[in-house]
Structures are given as C-alpha cells and as structure tokens.
Design a protein around this motif. Structure first.
Motif, short mmCIF file in Angstrom:
data_model
loop_
_atom_site.label_atom_id
_atom_site.label_comp_id
_atom_site.label_asym_id
_atom_site.label_seq_id
_atom_site.Cartn_x
_atom_site.Cartn_y
_atom_site.Cartn_z
N ALA A 48 0.82 -1.21 0.00
CA ALA A 48 0.00 0.00 0.00
C ALA A 48 0.86 1.26 0.00
O ALA A 48 0.50 2.27 -0.62
N ASN A 49 2.00 1.24 0.71
CA ASN A 49 2.84 2.44 0.76
C ASN A 49 3.85 2.51 -0.39
O ASN A 49 4.55 3.51 -0.54
N ARG A 50 3.97 1.43 -1.17
CA ARG A 50 4.83 1.38 -2.35
C ARG A 50 6.30 1.59 -2.03
O ARG A 50 7.07 2.00 -2.88
N ARG A 51 6.68 1.26 -0.83
CA ARG A 51 8.10 1.39 -0.44
C ARG A 51 8.49 0.35 0.61
O ARG A 51 9.28 0.62 1.51
N THR A 52 7.94 -0.85 0.46
CA THR A 52 8.21 -1.94 1.38
C THR A 52 9.04 -3.02 0.69
O THR A 52 8.73 -3.43 -0.43
N ALA A 53 10.09 -3.47 1.35
CA ALA A 53 10.93 -4.55 0.83
C ALA A 53 11.04 -5.65 1.88
O ALA A 53 10.94 -5.40 3.08
N VAL A 54 11.26 -6.88 1.42
CA VAL A 54 11.36 -8.03 2.32
C VAL A 54 12.79 -8.55 2.31
O VAL A 54 13.48 -8.53 1.30
N THR A 55 13.24 -9.04 3.48
CA THR A 55 14.60 -9.56 3.63
C THR A 55 14.61 -10.55 4.79
O THR A 55 13.56 -10.96 5.29
N GLY A 56 15.80 -10.93 5.23
CA GLY A 56 15.91 -11.84 6.36
C GLY A 56 15.93 -11.11 7.68
O GLY A 56 16.41 -9.97 7.78
N GLY B 135 18.39 -13.16 2.76
CA GLY B 135 17.34 -12.18 2.53
C GLY B 135 16.84 -12.15 1.10
O GLY B 135 15.82 -11.53 0.81
N GLY B 136 17.58 -12.80 0.19
CA GLY B 136 17.16 -12.84 -1.21
C GLY B 136 15.87 -13.63 -1.37
O GLY B 136 15.57 -14.52 -0.58
N PRO B 137 15.09 -13.34 -2.41
CA PRO B 137 13.77 -13.94 -2.54
C PRO B 137 13.78 -15.36 -3.10
O PRO B 137 14.62 -15.71 -3.93
N ARG B 138 12.84 -16.16 -2.64
CA ARG B 138 12.49 -17.41 -3.30
C ARG B 138 11.18 -17.14 -4.03
O ARG B 138 10.14 -16.86 -3.41
N ILE B 139 11.24 -17.17 -5.36
CA ILE B 139 10.09 -16.80 -6.18
C ILE B 139 9.51 -18.04 -6.83
O ILE B 139 10.22 -18.81 -7.48
N SER B 140 8.22 -18.24 -6.65
CA SER B 140 7.52 -19.41 -7.20
C SER B 140 6.13 -18.98 -7.63
O SER B 140 5.44 -18.26 -6.90
N VAL C 79 12.35 -16.24 1.81
CA VAL C 79 13.66 -15.60 1.63
C VAL C 79 14.75 -16.56 2.08
O VAL C 79 14.53 -17.44 2.90
N ASN C 80 15.95 -16.36 1.53
CA ASN C 80 17.10 -17.17 1.90
C ASN C 80 17.56 -16.80 3.31
O ASN C 80 17.80 -15.63 3.59
N ILE C 81 17.71 -17.80 4.17
CA ILE C 81 18.21 -17.50 5.52
C ILE C 81 19.30 -18.46 6.00
O ILE C 81 20.10 -18.10 6.83
N GLN C 82 19.33 -19.69 5.48
CA GLN C 82 20.33 -20.63 5.98
C GLN C 82 20.58 -21.73 4.96
O GLN C 82 19.75 -22.01 4.10
N SER C 83 21.76 -22.35 5.06
CA SER C 83 22.06 -23.51 4.24
C SER C 83 21.80 -24.77 5.04
O SER C 83 21.85 -24.77 6.28
N PHE C 84 21.53 -25.86 4.34
CA PHE C 84 21.38 -27.16 4.97
C PHE C 84 21.77 -28.23 3.96
O PHE C 84 21.78 -27.99 2.75
N ASN C 85 22.13 -29.39 4.45
CA ASN C 85 22.64 -30.46 3.60
C ASN C 85 21.72 -31.67 3.65
O ASN C 85 21.32 -32.12 4.73
N VAL C 86 21.40 -32.19 2.47
CA VAL C 86 20.43 -33.27 2.34
C VAL C 86 20.99 -34.33 1.39
O VAL C 86 21.57 -34.00 0.35
N ASP C 87 20.81 -35.60 1.73
CA ASP C 87 21.26 -36.67 0.83
C ASP C 87 20.15 -37.00 -0.17
O ASP C 87 19.09 -36.37 -0.18
N SER C 88 20.40 -37.98 -1.01
CA SER C 88 19.46 -38.30 -2.08
C SER C 88 18.13 -38.84 -1.58
O SER C 88 17.14 -38.86 -2.32
N ASP C 89 18.09 -39.27 -0.32
CA ASP C 89 16.85 -39.77 0.27
C ASP C 89 16.15 -38.71 1.11
O ASP C 89 15.17 -39.01 1.81
#
Length: 301
Positions: free
Chosen positions: A96-104, A246-251, A258-268
């Motif tokens: 509504a205010n046309r000056r809002t941004a999102v981050t972490g 803080g970067g966006p995840r766009i879908s 937003v991007n906040i942390q890394s994590f590690n996952v195996d193929s399962d």
C-alpha cells in the motif's frame, strides 16, 4: 523470468515499538548520513570469498548462475551489530505504501555468537539492481525495520528469521508476495552472494556481490539434525554464500520466502553433515501467521 508489477509513484530514530496484539516490532532507524556513508570505495573494501585457481572454467548450472538485471531485487548494505560493514539481499514487494521490501530477520537484527546482547543493524541502504559497483536504479535509505517479537528474543527460531524494511521513498516496481502456498513447487532463489563453494563459481562477479545470481529447482524441506527435527525451512540446491541472505524465493510469480540458511540433504532427503552431500539454501515458507502480520504493519510505515 522475474515477475514484476509496475507501480505508480506515489518517531524517533533508534526506537523500537512492539504491539502486544500481534507481536510485531517496528524499529525506526537514523537515516542521517546513510547515503554518503556507502561510498564505492567502502563497498569495494568489503571482504569476499576465495578466488578459483587460474584456468578454472566457469560453471553455470542450477546451483549458481548469473541472473537478469532486476529493478526489484538489490543489495541491502548495513553496519552490523559489531560495527562491521556487511550486506544482504532484499526485494521490493507490492504494498500500500509502495516502499516496502522483504529480507531476512538476521539482516536487520542479530544477537552475538551465544545468543545474547541482541542489537539492531544501522546505516541501512537498499540498492536495487546493483551491478559492478553501479546503482542503475538509484538507492533507497531504510527508515524502518519490521520483525516479529520472537526474532528479537530468540534468534534460533528459524521460522521467524524474516523482516520487512520501509524505504525512504516509493519504488517504481515491485514483486508480488504470497502466503501459505505449497512449498514443494518449482522456485528460483536470487541473491548477491559474496562467496561460493564451487571453484567454477568462485571469484566471479555473481559470487563476489557485484552482480545478481540465481539458483533454481524444486524446494525440499530441511529435515533438520536427527536430535532436533525438521523446521519450516525449504530450499533448492544452491552454492550462493554469505550476502545472499534475505534474497527472494520466487515461485508461481510471487515471493514465497527468503534465503536464511544452508542445509545439507542426501538423495533420500535425510540430513547429513556439511560436505558429505548436497548443499541447499532455504528459508521459511511465508505464512499469514508470521509473514502476513509483518507485511501488514510494514505497509503502514
């Protein structure tokens, strides 16, 4: 392609005000001298990650590649809690205010390494489309930061690691934002990383904070350490390092996290130690319960 919505142009510094009804904390920043502080020389002096050995071929793939120029996504510069120059990524969203941004959340407020002495960051400047030390779409001084009360008292509560910042004037463009969407849908993550792990990425402008980078894929849930369990953190395989927070995840044409942390996952889809499987970058899926309240308050700023 980034979905852009064209927009028509349309307290006391340092104070933080919380509403007991909705647990939203609004912090007013001192804007004096902020734009003058962030000189090209100061930005160039910020540390970056390692450079690949000579002759290393560049690699562009789903874990890291150049992104097209954006009028909505930019670098968010700030002085951190310890007085050091730093940066994250932020995105202007339709409001509504046309000056809002999102981050972490950790891009605006952090505690020390043992979770104590929380402090607000200062001298915050948003530069959309930052590229090779230029500011093609101008710069915006941040006048307010909006976070959830839980984030100010417990920085281990990952779902609350999100924030909105209110800029000093309106932006001519913005991204859609959405809450409570399914998280396991194709997405692109964007950021201004200052480091990368893969030699084919290291030292390139997209991985030293000079240009916008992206990753893409189908987000998966962070399973969490076996002793802790999963959190509402979703992400795609991604090599973007510090600065991409803080970067966006766009879908589906909207910012859904937003991007906040890394994590590690195996193929399962199971948790595994760093370096033993695929690194993902992620964050909480936006919800009406948390994000919606912050967004509603930021629009009034």
């Amino acid at each position: 392609m980034i979905s852009v919505v064209a927009l028509l142009l349309l307290g006391v510094p340092g104070a933080a005000v919380a509403s007991p009804q909705d647990d939203v904390v609004v912090h007013d920043l001192d804007t004096n001298g902020v734009a003058a502080y962030w000189t090209p020389e100061r930005i160039a002096a910020m540390p970056t990650g390692p450079t690949a050995p000579p002759g290393t071929p560049p690699v562009d793939d789903a874990t890291g590649a150049p992104a097209p120029a954006s009028r909505t996504i930019g670098r968010l510069f700030f002085v951190d809690r310890d007085g050091e120059d730093s940066s994250c990524t932020a995105t202007v969203v339709a409001s509504a205010n046309r000056r809002t941004a999102v981050t972490g959340g950790h891009c605006v407020h952090t505690a020390d390494l043992i979770g104590q002495d929380p402090r607000w960051h200062t001298k915050m400047l948003f530069v959309p489309g930052f590229r090779d030390s230029t500011r093609p779409f101008g710069e915006f001084v941040v006048r307010q930061a909006v976070v959830h009360r839980t984030w100010t008292t417990d920085d281990q509560r990952t779902e609350y690691d999100q924030a909105f910042v209110v800029l000093d004037r309106s932006s001519p463009a913005a991204e859609h934002i959405a809450f409570d969407r399914p998280a396991d849908r194709f997405a692109r993550e964007y950021g201004y990383p200052r480091a990368a792990g893969q030699p084919g990425h290291q030292g390139r402008p997209e991985f030293t904070g000079q240009r916008l980078a992206q990753c893409w894929g189908t987000p998966v849930l962070n399973p969490g350490h076996p002793e802790v369990g999963p959190e509402n953190v979703w992400g795609v395989p991604c090599d973007m390092g510090g600065g991409s927070s803080g970067g966006p995840r766009i879908s589906g044409g909207a910012v859904v996290g937003v991007n906040i942390q890394s994590f590690n996952v195996d193929s399962d889809g199971r948790w595994c130690p760093i370096g033993e499987c695929v690194r993902h970058l992620g964050g909480a899926q936006f919800s009406g319960k948390v994000t919606g309240k912050l967004y509603a308050r930021a629009q009034r700023g």
